[in-house]
Design an enzyme around this catalytic site. Structure first.
Site, PDB file in Angstrom:
ATOM      1  N   HIS A  23      52.836  50.605  47.810  1.00  0.00           N
ATOM      2  CA  HIS A  23      52.613  51.987  47.374  1.00  0.00           C
ATOM      3  C   HIS A  23      51.320  52.532  47.976  1.00  0.00           C
ATOM      4  O   HIS A  23      50.357  51.791  48.166  1.00  0.00           O
ATOM      5  CB  HIS A  23      52.494  52.056  45.846  1.00  0.00           C
ATOM      6  N   TYR A  51      50.296  55.436  35.115  1.00  0.00           N
ATOM      7  CA  TYR A  51      49.441  55.037  33.999  1.00  0.00           C
ATOM      8  C   TYR A  51      49.249  56.293  33.146  1.00  0.00           C
ATOM      9  O   TYR A  51      48.637  57.255  33.596  1.00  0.00           O
ATOM     10  CB  TYR A  51      48.068  54.569  34.482  1.00  0.00           C
ATOM     11  N   PRO A  54      44.590  44.015  31.037  1.00  0.00           N
ATOM     12  CA  PRO A  54      45.407  44.158  32.247  1.00  0.00           C
ATOM     13  C   PRO A  54      45.428  45.551  32.875  1.00  0.00           C
ATOM     14  O   PRO A  54      46.001  45.727  33.947  1.00  0.00           O
ATOM     15  CB  PRO A  54      46.806  43.757  31.769  1.00  0.00           C
ATOM     16  N   LYS A  56      43.578  43.399  37.410  1.00  0.00           N
ATOM     17  CA  LYS A  56      42.563  42.594  38.104  1.00  0.00           C
ATOM     18  C   LYS A  56      42.655  41.090  37.847  1.00  0.00           C
ATOM     19  O   LYS A  56      42.068  40.304  38.596  1.00  0.00           O
ATOM     20  CB  LYS A  56      41.147  43.061  37.684  1.00  0.00           C
ATOM     21  N   TYR A  59      40.533  49.783  42.405  1.00  0.00           N
ATOM     22  CA  TYR A  59      41.924  49.405  42.116  1.00  0.00           C
ATOM     23  C   TYR A  59      42.508  48.553  43.235  1.00  0.00           C
ATOM     24  O   TYR A  59      43.176  47.537  42.987  1.00  0.00           O
ATOM     25  CB  TYR A  59      42.773  50.676  41.910  1.00  0.00           C
TER      26      TYR A  59
HETATM   27  P1  FAD Z   1      46.626  30.650  34.462  1.00  0.00           P
HETATM   28  O1  FAD Z   1      47.617  31.470  35.205  1.00  0.00           O
HETATM   29  O2  FAD Z   1      46.565  30.788  32.980  1.00  0.00           O
HETATM   30  O3  FAD Z   1      46.923  29.129  34.858  1.00  0.00           O
HETATM   31  C1  FAD Z   1      46.341  28.055  34.159  1.00  0.00           C
HETATM   32  C2  FAD Z   1      47.291  26.879  34.231  1.00  0.00           C
HETATM   33  O4  FAD Z   1      46.641  25.738  33.678  1.00  0.00           O
HETATM   34  C3  FAD Z   1      48.564  27.101  33.425  1.00  0.00           C
HETATM   35  O5  FAD Z   1      49.704  26.896  34.221  1.00  0.00           O
HETATM   36  C4  FAD Z   1      48.451  26.060  32.292  1.00  0.00           C
HETATM   37  O6  FAD Z   1      49.715  25.542  31.910  1.00  0.00           O
HETATM   38  C5  FAD Z   1      47.565  24.996  32.931  1.00  0.00           C
HETATM   39  N1  FAD Z   1      46.829  24.191  31.946  1.00  0.00           N
HETATM   40  C6  FAD Z   1      46.123  24.610  30.862  1.00  0.00           C
HETATM   41  N2  FAD Z   1      45.582  23.575  30.202  1.00  0.00           N
HETATM   42  C7  FAD Z   1      45.942  22.461  30.890  1.00  0.00           C
HETATM   43  C8  FAD Z   1      45.703  21.070  30.700  1.00  0.00           C
HETATM   44  N3  FAD Z   1      44.963  20.616  29.662  1.00  0.00           N
HETATM   45  N4  FAD Z   1      46.216  20.190  31.575  1.00  0.00           N
HETATM   46  C9  FAD Z   1      46.970  20.614  32.636  1.00  0.00           C
HETATM   47  N5  FAD Z   1      47.236  21.929  32.853  1.00  0.00           N
HETATM   48  C10 FAD Z   1      46.733  22.836  31.994  1.00  0.00           C
HETATM   49  N6  FAD Z   1      47.061  40.260  34.646  1.00  0.00           N
HETATM   50  C11 FAD Z   1      47.353  41.413  35.233  1.00  0.00           C
HETATM   51  O7  FAD Z   1      46.630  41.797  36.168  1.00  0.00           O
HETATM   52  N7  FAD Z   1      48.422  42.164  34.821  1.00  0.00           N
HETATM   53  C12 FAD Z   1      49.249  41.743  33.774  1.00  0.00           C
HETATM   54  O8  FAD Z   1      50.221  42.404  33.430  1.00  0.00           O
HETATM   55  C13 FAD Z   1      48.954  40.531  33.141  1.00  0.00           C
HETATM   56  N8  FAD Z   1      49.721  40.064  32.119  1.00  0.00           N
HETATM   57  C14 FAD Z   1      49.388  38.871  31.503  1.00  0.00           C
HETATM   58  C15 FAD Z   1      50.149  38.393  30.423  1.00  0.00           C
HETATM   59  C16 FAD Z   1      49.809  37.196  29.766  1.00  0.00           C
HETATM   60  C17 FAD Z   1      50.638  36.693  28.605  1.00  0.00           C
HETATM   61  C18 FAD Z   1      48.670  36.481  30.198  1.00  0.00           C
HETATM   62  C19 FAD Z   1      48.266  35.191  29.479  1.00  0.00           C
HETATM   63  C20 FAD Z   1      47.927  36.951  31.285  1.00  0.00           C
HETATM   64  C21 FAD Z   1      48.274  38.154  31.942  1.00  0.00           C
HETATM   65  N9  FAD Z   1      47.537  38.644  33.041  1.00  0.00           N
HETATM   66  C22 FAD Z   1      47.827  39.815  33.618  1.00  0.00           C
HETATM   67  C23 FAD Z   1      46.434  37.936  33.601  1.00  0.00           C
HETATM   68  C24 FAD Z   1      46.824  37.090  34.807  1.00  0.00           C
HETATM   69  O9  FAD Z   1      48.144  36.655  34.673  1.00  0.00           O
HETATM   70  C25 FAD Z   1      45.827  35.941  34.829  1.00  0.00           C
HETATM   71  O10 FAD Z   1      44.548  36.520  35.092  1.00  0.00           O
HETATM   72  C26 FAD Z   1      46.126  34.848  35.850  1.00  0.00           C
HETATM   73  O11 FAD Z   1      47.276  34.119  35.493  1.00  0.00           O
HETATM   74  C27 FAD Z   1      44.931  33.895  35.938  1.00  0.00           C
HETATM   75  O12 FAD Z   1      45.252  32.784  36.717  1.00  0.00           O
HETATM   76  P2  FAD Z   1      44.609  31.360  36.416  1.00  0.00           P
HETATM   77  O13 FAD Z   1      45.128  30.489  37.502  1.00  0.00           O
HETATM   78  O14 FAD Z   1      43.150  31.502  36.232  1.00  0.00           O
HETATM   79  O15 FAD Z   1      45.157  30.914  34.999  1.00  0.00           O
HETATM   80  C1  DHB Z   2      51.734  45.552  36.203  1.00  0.00           C
HETATM   81  C2  DHB Z   2      50.818  44.978  35.336  1.00  0.00           C
HETATM   82  C3  DHB Z   2      49.574  45.544  35.217  1.00  0.00           C
HETATM   83  O1  DHB Z   2      48.664  45.007  34.375  1.00  0.00           O
HETATM   84  C4  DHB Z   2      49.212  46.672  35.947  1.00  0.00           C
HETATM   85  O2  DHB Z   2      47.993  47.220  35.779  1.00  0.00           O
HETATM   86  C5  DHB Z   2      50.121  47.211  36.825  1.00  0.00           C
HETATM   87  C6  DHB Z   2      51.390  46.652  36.958  1.00  0.00           C
HETATM   88  C7  DHB Z   2      53.075  44.937  36.320  1.00  0.00           C
HETATM   89  O3  DHB Z   2      53.345  43.963  35.600  1.00  0.00           O
HETATM   90  O4  DHB Z   2      53.876  45.416  37.126  1.00  0.00           O
END
Ligand code: FAD
Ligand code: DHB
Length: 394
Positions: A74, A202, A294, A298, A386
Site C-alpha cells: 500500500h 484507522y 498494536p 510496531k 509508520y
Molecule cells: P513471540 O512472538 O511472543 O515469540 C516468543 C516465542 O517464545 C513463542 O513462540 C513462545 O511459545 C516461546 N516461548 C515462551 N516461553 C518459552 C519457554 N520457556 N521455552 C521455549 N519457548 C518459549 N503486533 C502488531 O504489530 N499488530 C498486531 O495486530 C498484533 N497482535 C498481537 C496479538 C497477540 C495475541 C499478541 C500476543 C501479540 C500481538 N502483536 C501484534 C505483537 C507481535 O505479534 C509481537 O510483537 C511479536 O510476536 C514479538 O515477537 P517475539 O519473537 O519477540 O515474541
Molecule cells: C494489522 C494489525 C495492526 O496492529 C495494525 O496496526 C495494522 C494491521 C493486521 O493485523 O492486519
C-alpha cells in the site's frame, strides 16, 4: 544429554527466528528452543504490517520470494473521524517507501522453512526451564523435551515473548520496568468477504476505534476497540458488524462488505519497557523486553530491529574480538524502542475513546488528527514512524 552451540536462543517467534538467520549469515551457530509445536507457531494469528526494511531484510536472507508474490503493498493509510476520511500519502511523504501487509504467521512459515532448509536446529516442543551461569563465561539453558536436557553455549538470547522466563533471569534489583495498561482491548475478526477499501483504515468514530485490514482478496481482518475484560461470547456477529458500521461508515455511499466471521478473539493493550535488555551473557529481545499497543503496527518490527543490532554485535565479538557493540546493545536498542513506544502510544491515545478521559481530552485527540490532515510536517512524522524509522546504530 548436553548439546553444545555458540548462541542458545529461547523462542521461535520473529525475534528468535530472524536472529538464527542473521547469525547463520555471519557464520555463527545457534539452536532455537520452542515450547510449542511447529503447527501451533505457524497458525497463531498476530501482527499484519511489515516495515519496509524488514521486507528488504527478508530478501537479503533469501526468504523474500513469497512476501514479494503474496503480500499487499500500500502507498498510504486512511485516517477517519467524524465520518470523514483522510488519506496519508505514506509513499509520497517518505520518498518512496511502501507499507507491506503480510501476516506474522506467514513470515514465521518463511523463516522456519528457510532455517530448516539450511540444516538449522529448531527444537519444537522444547520448554526452557532455567537459564544458568549468565554471569560466567559458560552459560547454559535447561529444557524439557520428553526428558531433561541442557544446552551449553557462549551466549543466551531470550526471545521468549512477554510471558517468558528470560526477563526474570535479570536480577530484579538490576532492572527497571516501565509500564502503561490501557483501559481498552481489541476484538479482532477474520471474515470471508471481499476487500472494502484499497488501504488500511484507522478510525475513531462514535464508540471509538476500528481498524480495517486485509489478508487475501477473499479474507479480511478487522478490529474494534472493546473492554479487555469482555467475554467473547458477548460479541455476536450481529453486534460486531453493528459496531464496525458505526465506526467505519461515511456519508458518500461507501459500503462495508460483510461475510461470515470464522475467527474472533480479544487482546489487551499495554506499553512496557525493561531496562536493561542484557545481563552478563544473557540478552533479551522482542516482546520479552518491550511491548507496544498494536495501533502503530510496531511489535513485530521492533523485535526484528533488536536482533539485527544483536547479530551485528555478536559478529563483532566473534570475528574481531570486539565486545563494545554487545556492551552497547541495551542503549542502541532502547533508542529505537522508546521512539516506537512514543509512536504507538500517540496512535493509540489519538484513535481510541478512553472513558477515563474528559470530553476536553477527546477533542484534543481530534485536533491531533486534524493536524495530520492540515500540516505536512505532522503527516510526514506519522508517515516516517509508520513505515519504519531509519536504522542508525550510532
Ligand atoms: P513471540 O512472538 O511472543 O515469540 C516468543 C516465542 O517464545 C513463542 O513462540 C513462545 O511459545 C516461546 N516461548 C515462551 N516461553 C518459552 C519457554 N520457556 N521455552 C521455549 N519457548 C518459549 N503486533 C502488531 O504489530 N499488530 C498486531 O495486530 C498484533 N497482535 C498481537 C496479538 C497477540 C495475541 C499478541 C500476543 C501479540 C500481538 N502483536 C501484534 C505483537 C507481535 O505479534 C509481537 O510483537 C511479536 O510476536 C514479538 O515477537 P517475539 O519473537 O519477540 O515474541
Ligand atoms: C494489522 C494489525 C495492526 O496492529 C495494525 O496496526 C495494522 C494491521 C493486521 O493485523 O492486519
Amino acid at each position: 544429554m548436553t548439546l553444545r552451540t555458540q548462541v542458545g536462543i529461547i523462542g521461535a517467534g520473529p525475534a528468535g527466528l530472524f536472529l538464527a538467520h542473521l547469525l547463520h549469515q555471519a557464520g555463527i551457530e545457534s539452536i532455537i528452543l520452542e515450547s510449542r509445536s511447529r503447527q501451533d507457531v505457524e497458525q497463531t494469528l498476530r501482527a499484519g504490517v511489515l516495515e519496509h526494511w524488514v521486507v528488504q531484510l527478508m530478501h537479503d536472507l533469501g526468504i523474500g520470494e513469497r512476501v514479494a508474490r503474496e503480500a499487499h503493498f500500500h502507498d498510504g493509510i486512511t485516517l477517519q473521524w467524524n465520518r470523514q476520511r483522510h488519506h496519508v500519502d505514506i509513499t509520497g511523504l517518505t520518498g518512496g517507501k511502501r507499507i507491506t501487509v503480510y501476516p506474522q504467521h506467514e513470515v514465521l512459515k518463511d523463516l522456519i522453512a528457510g532455517r530448516l532448509g539450511q540444516g538449522g536446529q529448531i527444537l519444537f516442543g522444547a520448554r526452557c526451564l532455567a537459564i544458568n551461569g549468565i554471569d560466567s563465561d559458560r552459560p547454559s539453558i535447561d529444557f524439557d523435551m520428553d526428558g531433561a536436557d541442557t544446552i551449553a553455549c557462549d551466549y543466551v538470547v531470550a526471545a521468549d515473548g512477554f510471558h517468558g522466563l528470560g526477563r526474570q533471569a535479570i536480577p530484579a534489583a538490576a532492572r527497571t520496568e516501565y509500564q502503561k495498561i490501557y483501559p481498552f482491548g481489541w476484538l479482532g475478526i477474520l471474515t470471508r468477504a471481499p476487500l472494502s477499501w484499497h488501504e488500511l483504515i484507522y478510525a475513531n468514530q462514535q464508540d471509538g476505534f476500528a481498524l480495517l485490514s486485509t489478508r487475501t482478496p477473499d479474507v479480511q481482518r478487522m478490529y474494534i476497540q472493546c473492554d479487555p475484560a469482555d467475554d467473547i461470547a458477548a460479541w455476536s456477529d450481529e453486534r460486531i458488524w453493528g459496531q464496525l458500521h458505526d465506526r467505519l461508515d461515511v456519508d458518500d455511499g461507501w459500503q462495508l462488505r460483510e461475510g461470515p466471521i470464522f475467527q474472533k478473539g480479544i487482546v489487551s493493550l499495554r506499553s512496557f519497557v525493561c531496562d536493561p535488555m542484557q545481563y552478563g551473557r544473557l540478552f533479551i529481545a522482542g516482546d520479552a523486553a518491550h511491548i507496544v499497543p498494536p495501533t502503530g503496527a510496531k511489535g513485530l518490527n521492533l523485535a526484528v530491529a533488536d536482533v539485527l543490532v544483536l547479530a551485528r554485535a555478536l559478529e563483532a565479538s566473534y570475528r574481531r574480538n570486539d565486545g563494545s557493540l554487545l556492551d552497547r546493545y541495551t542503549a542502541t536498542c532502547l533508542r529505537r524502542v522508546w521512539k516506537a513506544e512514543r509512536f504507538s502510544w500517540y496512535m493509540t491515545t489519538m484513535l481510541h475513546n478512553n472513558e477515563h478521559e474528559t470530553a476536553f481530552e477527546r477533542r484534543i485527540h481530534f485536533a491531533d488528527l486534524d493536524l495530520v490532515r492540515t500540516l505536512e510536517p505532522q503527516a510526514r512524522a506519522l508517515a516516517e514512524n509508520y513505515v519504519g524509522l531509519p536504522f542508525d546504530e550510532a
